[in-house]
Design an enzyme around this catalytic site. Structure first.
Site, mmCIF file in Angstrom:
data_model
loop_
_atom_site.group_PDB
_atom_site.id
_atom_site.type_symbol
_atom_site.label_atom_id
_atom_site.label_comp_id
_atom_site.label_asym_id
_atom_site.label_seq_id
_atom_site.Cartn_x
_atom_site.Cartn_y
_atom_site.Cartn_z
ATOM 1 N N LYS A 260 0.790 -1.240 0.000
ATOM 2 C CA LYS A 260 0.000 0.000 0.000
ATOM 3 C C LYS A 260 0.824 1.293 0.000
ATOM 4 C CE LYS A 260 -3.387 -1.027 -0.648
ATOM 5 N NZ LYS A 260 -3.670 -1.665 -1.982
ATOM 6 N N HIS B 164 7.107 -7.299 -2.236
ATOM 7 C CA HIS B 164 6.838 -6.657 -0.948
ATOM 8 C C HIS B 164 7.762 -7.214 0.133
ATOM 9 C CE1 HIS B 164 3.376 -4.473 -2.295
ATOM 10 N NE2 HIS B 164 2.588 -5.508 -2.437
ATOM 11 N N SER C 25 -4.909 2.469 4.332
ATOM 12 C CA SER C 25 -5.019 1.854 3.012
ATOM 13 C C SER C 25 -5.004 0.331 3.124
ATOM 14 C CB SER C 25 -3.867 2.341 2.138
ATOM 15 O OG SER C 25 -3.983 1.847 0.835
HETATM 16 P P1 A3P Z 1 -5.164 4.629 -0.851
HETATM 17 O O1 A3P Z 1 -5.796 3.362 -0.374
HETATM 18 O O2 A3P Z 1 -4.697 5.502 0.270
HETATM 19 O O3 A3P Z 1 -6.000 5.366 -1.827
HETATM 20 P P2 A3P Z 1 -0.178 -0.273 -3.686
HETATM 21 O O4 A3P Z 1 -0.150 -0.094 -5.148
HETATM 22 O O5 A3P Z 1 1.175 -0.328 -3.049
HETATM 23 O O6 A3P Z 1 -1.084 -1.365 -3.271
HETATM 24 O O7 A3P Z 1 -0.771 1.078 -3.077
HETATM 25 C C1 A3P Z 1 -2.104 1.435 -3.260
HETATM 26 C C2 A3P Z 1 -2.287 2.848 -2.762
HETATM 27 O O8 A3P Z 1 -1.656 3.752 -3.683
HETATM 28 C C3 A3P Z 1 -3.753 3.263 -2.691
HETATM 29 O O9 A3P Z 1 -3.830 4.222 -1.636
HETATM 30 C C4 A3P Z 1 -3.930 3.876 -4.059
HETATM 31 O O10 A3P Z 1 -5.055 4.727 -4.176
HETATM 32 C C5 A3P Z 1 -2.628 4.650 -4.184
HETATM 33 N N1 A3P Z 1 -2.320 5.011 -5.565
HETATM 34 C C6 A3P Z 1 -2.308 4.219 -6.658
HETATM 35 N N2 A3P Z 1 -2.049 4.923 -7.762
HETATM 36 C C7 A3P Z 1 -1.895 6.217 -7.370
HETATM 37 C C8 A3P Z 1 -1.621 7.425 -8.068
HETATM 38 N N3 A3P Z 1 -1.479 7.454 -9.374
HETATM 39 N N4 A3P Z 1 -1.532 8.560 -7.332
HETATM 40 C C9 A3P Z 1 -1.679 8.547 -6.000
HETATM 41 N N5 A3P Z 1 -1.949 7.417 -5.295
HETATM 42 C C10 A3P Z 1 -2.052 6.269 -5.970
#
Ligand code: A3P
Length: 303
Positions: free
Chosen positions: A56, A116, A146
């Site tokens: 996340k 991860h 998240s």
């Molecule tokens: P939130 O749940 O706070 O919205 P991962 O890819 O490591 O699983 O992380 C997911 C998190 O990154 C989510 O956070 C998601 O919305 C955010 N995320 C993904 N793409 C993004 C982008 N282009 N800009 C900002 N946040 C992004």
């Protein structure tokens, strides 16, 4: 290549995937660690680039940025497949499908690899081959929020229970991939020993262009200003949320339930303020100070 379909995973298999066991000191999915020899003996290639994160922290975001860089900003090329096939998730195992390692073994170079794992679980050959790693870190509180929502979306993760319980489990490292503190510190402490570019989610939010330039410099690549602008635009939260090749909408709801919450949920720095109570925040801050004592690693919890 992973192709998800309805009813493809049997209930008894879910049991094994969902169960978290302690593996080399880290809570991990039982199913993912069952075949860890494949990870231990994973053969890195000198031009592999790894995107490493605690879950996340912005993995998908940076994966999309990297694929766009590799495609020279060619949008059509980046639409060739879902993000989990363009940037395979190394340690994942899904019953009845190729594992992350299987996927990577047949992927043409140069490969982009997602993981991860905490640094001590990285396959040794990445260091022997002097591979580059981009580590993305995000502040602990936004990750907690998240990760909580994500647990409620993903069938293969344990039921997180109520938020109050989850935040305590997370703080104590009793969640899949273990302690956020150990993860971010572990990678930080060895960033100068290997070719590791340590980035922060909050910096990317604040100025994506500046951070993408850092990535280009690290990769010794150049792109025109026009392509750079294009990458910034197409990897913005708004655009990426609508991109089916990046928003995980290709995964059926029974595996990743996006009915109530989207994978691309909010994409902000500081959303934790809407979820932590004053008491939870105080408890978290006290614990945080103890865990982060003596490290030069600093996070911003808002921008
Ligand atoms: P939130 O749940 O706070 O919205 P991962 O890819 O490591 O699983 O992380 C997911 C998190 O990154 C989510 O956070 C998601 O919305 C955010 N995320 C993904 N793409 C993004 C982008 N282009 N800009 C900002 N946040 C992004």
């Amino acid at each position: 290549m992973l192709k998800f379909e309805e009813n493809m995973i049997k209930d008894e298999d879910f049991e094994a995937i969902t169960r978290v066991v302690s593996f080399r000191g880290v809570p991990m999915s039982k199913y993912n660690v069952e075949n860890w020899e494949r990870m231990d003996y994973f053969q890195a290639r000198h031009d592999d680039v790894v995107i490493a994160t605690y879950p996340k922290a912005g993995t998908t975001w940076v994966s999309e940025i990297m694929d766009m860089i590799y495609a020279g900003g060619d949008l059509e090329k980046c639409q060739r497949d879902a993000i989990y096939n363009r940037v395979p998730y190394m340690e994942i195992r899904v019953p009845g499908m190729p594992s992350g390692v299987d996927q990577l073994e047949v992927l043409a170079s140069p490969r982009l690899i997602k993981t991860h794992v905490p640094i001590h679980l990285m396959p040794e050959s990445f260091w022997e081959k002097n591979c580059k790693v981009i580590y993305v870190a995000r502040n602990a509180k936004d990750v907690a929020v998240s990760y909580f929502f994500f647990h409620n979306m993903v069938k293969a993760l344990p039921d997180p229970g109520p938020w109050d319980k989850f935040v305590t489990d997370y703080m104590n490292g009793a969640v899949s991939y273990g302690s956020w503190f150990d993860h971010v510190k572990g990678w930080w402490e060895r960033r100068n020993q290997y070719q590791i570019l340590y980035l922060f989610y909050e910096d990317l939010k604040e100025d994506p262009k500046r951070e993408i330039k850092k990535i280009l410099h690290f990769l010794k690549r150049e792109l025109s200003e026009e392509v750079l602008e294009k990458i910034v635009h197409h990897t913005s939260f708004q655009i990426m949320s609508k991109n089916t090749m990046a928003n995980y909408k290709t995964i059926p709801n029974e595996l990743l339930n996006q009915t109530n919450t989207a994978f691309m949920r909010k994409g902000e720095a500081g959303d934790w303020k809407n979820h932590f109570t004053v008491a939870q925040n105080e408890m978290f801050d006290t614990h945080y100070q103890k865990e982060m004592l003596g490290t030069s690693l600093h996070f911003r919890t808002e921008i």
